[in-house]
Scaffold this motif. Structure first.
Motif, PDB file in Angstrom:
ATOM      1  N   TRP A  87      -5.921   2.796   1.748  1.00 27.50           N
ATOM      2  CA  TRP A  87      -5.876   3.866   0.747  1.00 27.50           C
ATOM      3  C   TRP A  87      -6.455   5.200   1.221  1.00 27.50           C
ATOM      4  O   TRP A  87      -5.863   6.262   0.949  1.00 27.50           O
ATOM      5  CB  TRP A  87      -6.516   3.414  -0.575  1.00 27.50           C
ATOM      6  CG  TRP A  87      -5.942   4.154  -1.743  1.00 27.50           C
ATOM      7  CD1 TRP A  87      -6.535   5.140  -2.478  1.00 27.50           C
ATOM      8  CD2 TRP A  87      -4.625   4.003  -2.284  1.00 27.50           C
ATOM      9  NE1 TRP A  87      -5.692   5.607  -3.453  1.00 27.50           N
ATOM     10  CE2 TRP A  87      -4.496   4.932  -3.353  1.00 27.50           C
ATOM     11  CE3 TRP A  87      -3.534   3.190  -1.969  1.00 27.50           C
ATOM     12  CZ2 TRP A  87      -3.325   5.055  -4.111  1.00 27.50           C
ATOM     13  CZ3 TRP A  87      -2.375   3.318  -2.713  1.00 27.50           C
ATOM     14  CH2 TRP A  87      -2.278   4.232  -3.760  1.00 27.50           C
ATOM     15  N   LEU A 110      -3.815   6.854   3.222  1.00 27.94           N
ATOM     16  CA  LEU A 110      -2.709   7.304   2.379  1.00 27.94           C
ATOM     17  C   LEU A 110      -3.109   8.517   1.544  1.00 27.94           C
ATOM     18  O   LEU A 110      -2.300   9.421   1.318  1.00 27.94           O
ATOM     19  CB  LEU A 110      -2.251   6.144   1.481  1.00 27.94           C
ATOM     20  CG  LEU A 110      -1.492   5.064   2.261  1.00 27.94           C
ATOM     21  CD1 LEU A 110      -1.421   3.759   1.481  1.00 27.94           C
ATOM     22  CD2 LEU A 110      -0.085   5.557   2.599  1.00 27.94           C
ATOM     23  N   THR A 111      -4.364   8.538   1.115  1.00 27.00           N
ATOM     24  CA  THR A 111      -4.861   9.691   0.360  1.00 27.00           C
ATOM     25  C   THR A 111      -4.852  10.926   1.246  1.00 27.00           C
ATOM     26  O   THR A 111      -4.435  12.013   0.836  1.00 27.00           O
ATOM     27  CB  THR A 111      -6.284   9.401  -0.151  1.00 27.00           C
ATOM     28  OG1 THR A 111      -6.267   8.180  -0.902  1.00 27.00           O
ATOM     29  CG2 THR A 111      -6.796  10.528  -1.035  1.00 27.00           C
ATOM     30  N   SER A 116       1.289   4.110  -2.938  1.00 26.28           N
ATOM     31  CA  SER A 116       0.967   5.519  -2.649  1.00 26.28           C
ATOM     32  C   SER A 116       2.093   6.445  -3.094  1.00 26.28           C
ATOM     33  O   SER A 116       1.881   7.634  -3.300  1.00 26.28           O
ATOM     34  CB  SER A 116       0.685   5.708  -1.159  1.00 26.28           C
ATOM     35  OG  SER A 116       1.899   5.782  -0.422  1.00 26.28           O
ATOM     36  N   LEU A 155      -0.925  11.561  -1.792  1.00 26.48           N
ATOM     37  CA  LEU A 155      -0.410  10.569  -2.742  1.00 26.48           C
ATOM     38  C   LEU A 155       0.618  11.210  -3.668  1.00 26.48           C
ATOM     39  O   LEU A 155       0.526  12.399  -3.972  1.00 26.48           O
ATOM     40  CB  LEU A 155      -1.565  10.020  -3.584  1.00 26.48           C
ATOM     41  CG  LEU A 155      -2.693   9.304  -2.811  1.00 26.48           C
ATOM     42  CD1 LEU A 155      -3.841   8.969  -3.766  1.00 26.48           C
ATOM     43  CD2 LEU A 155      -2.169   8.057  -2.124  1.00 26.48           C
ATOM     44  N   TYR A 203       2.348   1.541   6.340  1.00 26.15           N
ATOM     45  CA  TYR A 203       1.899   2.659   5.507  1.00 26.15           C
ATOM     46  C   TYR A 203       1.650   3.923   6.332  1.00 26.15           C
ATOM     47  O   TYR A 203       1.399   4.981   5.780  1.00 26.15           O
ATOM     48  CB  TYR A 203       0.640   2.284   4.712  1.00 26.15           C
ATOM     49  CG  TYR A 203      -0.519   1.757   5.520  1.00 26.15           C
ATOM     50  CD1 TYR A 203      -1.477   2.619   6.048  1.00 26.15           C
ATOM     51  CD2 TYR A 203      -0.656   0.396   5.785  1.00 26.15           C
ATOM     52  CE1 TYR A 203      -2.542   2.134   6.798  1.00 26.15           C
ATOM     53  CE2 TYR A 203      -1.707  -0.095   6.529  1.00 26.15           C
ATOM     54  CZ  TYR A 203      -2.658   0.775   7.025  1.00 26.15           C
ATOM     55  OH  TYR A 203      -3.693   0.294   7.785  1.00 26.15           O
ATOM     56  N   ASP A 254      -1.441   4.663  -7.897  1.00 24.91           N
ATOM     57  CA  ASP A 254      -2.583   3.865  -8.358  1.00 24.91           C
ATOM     58  C   ASP A 254      -2.726   2.643  -7.443  1.00 24.91           C
ATOM     59  O   ASP A 254      -1.834   1.794  -7.399  1.00 24.91           O
ATOM     60  CB  ASP A 254      -2.307   3.427  -9.810  1.00 24.91           C
ATOM     61  CG  ASP A 254      -3.389   2.506 -10.363  1.00 24.91           C
ATOM     62  OD1 ASP A 254      -4.335   2.158  -9.617  1.00 24.91           O
ATOM     63  OD2 ASP A 254      -3.273   2.125 -11.542  1.00 24.91           O
ATOM     64  N   PRO A 255      -3.832   2.546  -6.717  1.00 19.59           N
ATOM     65  CA  PRO A 255      -3.995   1.418  -5.780  1.00 19.59           C
ATOM     66  C   PRO A 255      -4.086   0.069  -6.493  1.00 19.59           C
ATOM     67  O   PRO A 255      -4.006  -0.977  -5.844  1.00 19.59           O
ATOM     68  CB  PRO A 255      -5.307   1.745  -5.043  1.00 19.59           C
ATOM     69  CG  PRO A 255      -6.049   2.667  -5.953  1.00 19.59           C
ATOM     70  CD  PRO A 255      -5.007   3.442  -6.705  1.00 19.59           C
ATOM     71  N   VAL A 286      -4.839  -3.204   1.045  1.00 18.78           N
ATOM     72  CA  VAL A 286      -4.524  -1.995   0.264  1.00 18.78           C
ATOM     73  C   VAL A 286      -5.740  -1.071   0.240  1.00 18.78           C
ATOM     74  O   VAL A 286      -5.614   0.146   0.455  1.00 18.78           O
ATOM     75  CB  VAL A 286      -4.076  -2.359  -1.172  1.00 18.78           C
ATOM     76  CG1 VAL A 286      -3.958  -1.104  -2.037  1.00 18.78           C
ATOM     77  CG2 VAL A 286      -2.743  -3.100  -1.136  1.00 18.78           C
ATOM     78  N   ASP A 287      -6.916  -1.635   0.012  1.00 16.61           N
ATOM     79  CA  ASP A 287      -8.124  -0.797  -0.039  1.00 16.61           C
ATOM     80  C   ASP A 287      -8.393  -0.129   1.307  1.00 16.61           C
ATOM     81  O   ASP A 287      -8.795   1.036   1.370  1.00 16.61           O
ATOM     82  CB  ASP A 287      -9.341  -1.631  -0.462  1.00 16.61           C
ATOM     83  CG  ASP A 287      -9.302  -1.993  -1.945  1.00 16.61           C
ATOM     84  OD1 ASP A 287      -8.468  -1.418  -2.674  1.00 16.61           O
ATOM     85  OD2 ASP A 287     -10.090  -2.861  -2.368  1.00 16.61           O
ATOM     86  N   ALA A 321       0.842  -1.204   0.000  1.00 13.07           N
ATOM     87  CA  ALA A 321       0.000   0.000   0.000  1.00 13.07           C
ATOM     88  C   ALA A 321       0.874   1.251   0.000  1.00 13.07           C
ATOM     89  O   ALA A 321       0.610   2.215  -0.724  1.00 13.07           O
ATOM     90  CB  ALA A 321      -0.930  -0.021   1.213  1.00 13.07           C
TER      91      ALA A 321
END
Lengths: 326, 326
Positions: B60, B63-64, B34, B68, B156, B73-74, B56-57, B30
């Motif tokens: 995200w 991380l957003t 990112s 990023l 992450y 791109d995840p 990862v989802d 992840a």
């Protein structure tokens, strides 16, 4: 020794005495004032008034940001020339003299004698057991009203107060101190026995001593040690303490999985401190304790809370650092 | 062993291989995604694809929120059926297999053989020294490219990565791993020797073991231990590590005053871990180190930074907790 009837509810305490107004004592004063209390203070230093004013003024923006109680007044504090005058009419006394056993002994004896039978006298000591500090007091009723109320620096920002009595402290005094601190918004841990370093400082001291060993052996520099905490596990600790952190480290199986699976690593030389034997009783206590810390929340919720908090904490620290550079 | 010319700058690394995609490995994936990297992954678990996608989802949004890199791109991750396919074309390899020495040994040998002479292979191990993990590898050039890159959970969100080589690791490999991690935004500590538990986990383990002792002896409950940190010193640790904290505790005199004044308390039984002898050399190292951590900033500025950060951290944690309850 039963609680005296005239003590009344802790919400009735409107005036507090602060005895000793150095960094810790003045920090207490700032906090008491922010809660809308009036403070009567004493300190023998020639520049006590200036120091007290400076610390309260420096703390006030932070306290305002955190939210003041109605009627909170940064000037509702007065210094008196004698201890007896300072404690007159105060419903609670916080002693924050320097960490000098002889000094604490004589000051606490004076405070026990100068205060009424319904007044709790709490000491900010970070190290001395109340049993030691009160041992020379002849007056049993006076000694019964002495208790430790150990804050963390700065007392106006860190919520924790550890409350513990000595052998001669009355049970109602321990309860009343805890109740008073909770009433003014503190996070209180009421200990049922005297333990050198209380709780938080024992844990903090364990880190500190391992850090000193590492520097002494050339294994790490102080800067590396600091950064290993601020950029590592320190980011989790404001939201989840060490037990809950390891509960999460166990994944869906939580603390039980962690201990059953990683128990053998307690034998590894990962610190200079040997671990205790991981008995079934200790394992079960840790598992049950983690459940209490988790408050019955499922793992996914705890993980989400940690992630939200770590992001917010990182942003908060970055902003606080940037504000200093600008 | 010199760095191979074809390695090029770390900014040229656009594809990374993640070997093992459990909680730690998928957390790395992840984070790599990112940063705008593409990831080739391998994991033998039958449900590896689902687990990887889920982690990862879940990461995200965080991380957003943290920001990023361009082109992040995840979905720029692909699982391959073999280790050899996963590492093909990757400029850096992160191994995050379970903590099983035999498994790590065979996997790292396979990775050393399957990767080119310019590729660093880093292990997420939290406990094994690379010297132990690499000892059965005959190929000296392959063993030279193996290094520990120890992250913190979740990889992450927690910036710290501890980088340390084994006896056979080439110096350029340690430097290149550190440089790559720094390039992607990590806080790197480059250790010059192998130490069980590295740095942060030694410190964390010291707290944990003292906590276990306290529960074993009935001195505190896990909930009290957790709260003593979250509501106490834990609020300071994201901004100032243990050394800088004690620098502030010394007042205007800083670490020097603290050690000279409170040195004797190192003999007090404030934790089960004995302190080292406070030699002049250690005292001077701590004083100099605190100055490095302080970055030459005066005490008043450090205190102001701490106060701003503690307030912001308290607010951040309260908001994160409240979001979970709503």
């Amino acid at each position: 020794m039963p609680e005296p009837q005239q003590a009344g509810p802790v919400s009735g305490i409107r005036t507090v005495a602060a005895v000793g107004t150095g960094v810790i004592g003045a920090g207490w004063v700032a906090y008491f004032l922010s809660r809308g209390l009036r403070v009567r203070a004493w300190d023998p230093a020639p520049d006590a008034a200036d120091t007290l004013r400076r610390i309260v003024d420096a703390a006030w923006p932070a306290l305002t940001e955190l939210g003041l109680a109605e009627g909170a007044d940064p000037h509702a504090v007065e210094l008196f020339p004698t201890v007896a005058e300072a404690v007159a009419g105060a419903g609670f006394v916080q002693e924050s003299a320097p960490e000098d056993l002889a000094l604490k002994r004589s000051l606490l004896a004076e405070l026990a004698a100068a205060t009424g039978p319904d007044v709790v006298v709490a000491s900010s000591t970070s190290g001395f057991p109340m049993t030691d500090m009160a041992q020379e007091i002849d007056d049993a009723a006076g000694a019964a009203r002495l208790v430790v109320g150990h804050p963390f620096n700065p007392p106006y920002l860190i919520p924790l107060v550890e409350v513990v009595g000595g052998e001669r402290t009355a049970a109602w005094v321990v309860s009343r101190a805890a109740e008073f601190y909770r009433h003014i918004g503190k996070s209180v841990i009421e200990m049922d026995r005297e333990l050198p370093g209380f709780i938080a400082n024992r844990l903090q001291e364990a880190i500190w001593r391992e850090a000193l060993h590492m520097v002494a052996e050339g294994e790490a520099t102080p800067e590396e040690i600091d950064r290993s905490i601020t950029d590592g596990p320190g980011l989790r600790w404001p939201v989840h303490g060490p037990c809950l952190t390891f509960h999460l480290a166990g994944g869906e199986g939580g603390m039980a999985h962690m201990l059953d699976h990683f128990g053998p690593s307690l034998k590894a030389p990962w610190t200079r401190l040997d671990a205790p034997e991981l008995t079934t009783a200790l394992r079960d206590d840790m598992v049950a304790g983690a459940e209490v810390s988790a408050g019955g929340r499922p793992m996914a919720e705890l993980v989400a809370e940690r992630d939200r908090a770590v992001i917010a904490v990182r942003r908060a620290v970055e902003a606080a650092r940037a504000a200093g550079r600008s």
